[in-house]
Write an enzyme that holds these catalytic residues in place. Structure first.
Site, PDB file in Angstrom:
ATOM      1  N   LYS A  49       0.810  -1.213   0.000  1.00 21.65           N
ATOM      2  CA  LYS A  49       0.000   0.000   0.000  1.00 21.65           C
ATOM      3  C   LYS A  49       0.849   1.271   0.000  1.00 21.65           C
ATOM      4  O   LYS A  49       0.369   2.340  -0.369  1.00 21.65           O
ATOM      5  CB  LYS A  49      -0.987  -0.004   1.174  1.00 21.65           C
ATOM      6  CG  LYS A  49      -1.889  -1.246   1.237  1.00 21.65           C
ATOM      7  CD  LYS A  49      -2.532  -1.569  -0.085  1.00 21.65           C
ATOM      8  CE  LYS A  49      -3.443  -2.782  -0.134  1.00 21.65           C
ATOM      9  NZ  LYS A  49      -2.901  -4.083   0.323  1.00 21.65           N
ATOM     10  N   TYR A 263     -12.020 -15.160   2.485  1.00 22.73           N
ATOM     11  CA  TYR A 263     -11.046 -14.097   2.753  1.00 22.73           C
ATOM     12  C   TYR A 263     -10.581 -14.159   4.211  1.00 22.73           C
ATOM     13  O   TYR A 263     -11.409 -14.170   5.132  1.00 22.73           O
ATOM     14  CB  TYR A 263     -11.680 -12.719   2.487  1.00 22.73           C
ATOM     15  CG  TYR A 263     -10.753 -11.592   2.890  1.00 22.73           C
ATOM     16  CD1 TYR A 263      -9.812 -11.103   1.993  1.00 22.73           C
ATOM     17  CD2 TYR A 263     -10.787 -11.065   4.175  1.00 22.73           C
ATOM     18  CE1 TYR A 263      -8.937 -10.113   2.372  1.00 22.73           C
ATOM     19  CE2 TYR A 263      -9.909 -10.073   4.568  1.00 22.73           C
ATOM     20  CZ  TYR A 263      -8.985  -9.598   3.657  1.00 22.73           C
ATOM     21  OH  TYR A 263      -8.112  -8.617   4.051  1.00 22.73           O
ATOM     22  N   TYR A 289      -2.663 -12.764   2.575  1.00 27.89           N
ATOM     23  CA  TYR A 289      -2.333 -12.477   1.174  1.00 27.89           C
ATOM     24  C   TYR A 289      -1.092 -13.240   0.693  1.00 27.89           C
ATOM     25  O   TYR A 289      -1.209 -14.202  -0.062  1.00 27.89           O
ATOM     26  CB  TYR A 289      -2.096 -10.971   0.992  1.00 27.89           C
ATOM     27  CG  TYR A 289      -3.308 -10.119   1.226  1.00 27.89           C
ATOM     28  CD1 TYR A 289      -4.219  -9.891   0.201  1.00 27.89           C
ATOM     29  CD2 TYR A 289      -3.536  -9.510   2.460  1.00 27.89           C
ATOM     30  CE1 TYR A 289      -5.334  -9.089   0.406  1.00 27.89           C
ATOM     31  CE2 TYR A 289      -4.645  -8.709   2.671  1.00 27.89           C
ATOM     32  CZ  TYR A 289      -5.541  -8.489   1.637  1.00 27.89           C
ATOM     33  OH  TYR A 289      -6.636  -7.703   1.838  1.00 27.89           O
TER      34      TYR A 289
END
Ligand code: PLP
Length: 336
Positions: A49, A263, A289
């Site tokens: 990010k 998720y 992830y």
């Protein structure tokens, strides 16, 4: 491609290293495995990010914002990195955390990224799973405007065309590293979620006609939906950059066979991948992830999808802070 057309806050510790993983390569007996260390981008312990926020925060400044609003799951790395950069830039930050997993243990609810969100000084609002998070952010923005503040909304994962520019810069950085290190790369593999990372990479790699394919390993949506999300965002990013039409639909590839129960829900493959890479390379992946992304890469090597002699680069997108929220998934770790 003129990235200097866009305002940018330069904070990434880069170029991030490109390293060979000799012991993982040997253990799997398949392709040569390299790792692009975007877990080392700086900013609140690093991760993908950072590169997106360089462009998003500059856009917030351009719009005169004094408060950032964003959203993510409870253990969101994106939220934690956004809070960190808001602190650094002297802005307030409100984050909305959606309970996507229903996990009740204290480490998940309070440790890892959640602890850092509070440490960096964010206003943290917890919302139930299934909440319309975009509508919830709009409501918070209204509240803040009524109180005389100037909010700027960053979408989940920082994934819009402005944020995706961050991964166009990463694509250019990698192509440069491959060329100067004389590395002929057959594929770049990474975890794909809100789509901005893959969209930016595809625009950068296609826009420069690098002929290097990208494979996203999905962590949430099914293949069709994930590829559509990435493609649509890549098309818009290319338009924003002034290179419309550079992305072919076939160049957007996702494999969503490694999501497991959903998720943020641990899988045996993720636990194996995180443990293997820690013990063979001393590198920390994350449970949501990069751990699932690496589980996919390991499985594809074992199945012969990637072959001996090929060079595969795993883009490490960060997130290891979330490990502290997931200790239970690892059970009793035995010594080597
Ligand atoms: C957000 C995130 C991703 C996924 O990137 P997207 O741009 O949302 O697809 C991958 N890895 C980590 C550690 C992340 O925090």
């Amino acid at each position: 491609m003129k990235l200097t057309n866009f305002p940018r806050v330069h904070i990434t510790h880069g170029p991030t290293p490109l390293e060979f993983m000799p012991r993982l390569t040997e253990a799997l007996g398949g392709p040569n495995l390299y790792i692009k260390r975007d877990d080392c981008t700086g900013l609140g312990s690093g991760g993908n990010k950072t590169r997106k926020l360089e462009f998003l925060m500059a856009d917030a400044v351009k719009h005169g914002a004094d408060t950032i609003i964003t959203q993510g799951a409870t253990q969101s790395n994106h939220a934690r990195q956004t809070v960190a950069i808001a602190a650094k830039m002297g802005m307030k930050c409100e984050i909305l955390l959606e309970d996507r997993t229903g996990f009740k243990d204290a480490s998940y609810k309070k440790s890892g990224n959640v602890f850092l969100d509070h440490l960096y000084g964010a206003g943290v609002r917890e919302l139930p799973g299934g909440t319309d998070m975009n509508a919830a952010m709009a409501t918070v923005a209204e509240e803040l405007r009524a109180a005389g503040r100037k909010p700027y909304i960053i979408p989940g994962g920082g994934s819009n065309p402005i944020g995706a520019l961050g991964y166009v810069t990463c694509a250019l950085e990698m192509v440069n590293q491959f060329n100067t290190q004389d590395l002929r790369v057959d594929c770049v593999v990474h975890a794909t979620g809100s789509a901005g990372t893959q969209a930016g990479l595809v625009v950068g790699l296609e826009g420069t006609r690098s002929l290097i394919p990208v494979l996203g390993i999905g962590v949430r949506a099914a293949k069709e939906a994930q590829e559509t999300n990435v493609y649509n965002l890549a098309v818009k990013t290319a338009e924003l950059l002034g290179v419309p039409g550079c992305v072919r639909r076939e160049s957007v590839m996702a494999n969503c066979d490694y999501v497991g129960g959903g998720y943020g829900v641990p899988t045996p493959g993720m636990v194996e991948a995180v443990t293997m890479v820690a013990r063979l390379e001393g590198i920390l992946l994350d449970p949501v992830y990069s751990g699932k992304g690496m589980a996919g890469l390991i499985d594809l090597c074992r199945k012969g999808h990637f072959k001996k002699g090929e060079n595969v680069v795993f883009l490490h997108t960060g997130g290891a802070v979330a490990l502290y929220g997931y200790m239970d998934a690892f059970g009793d770790l035995k010594p080597l």
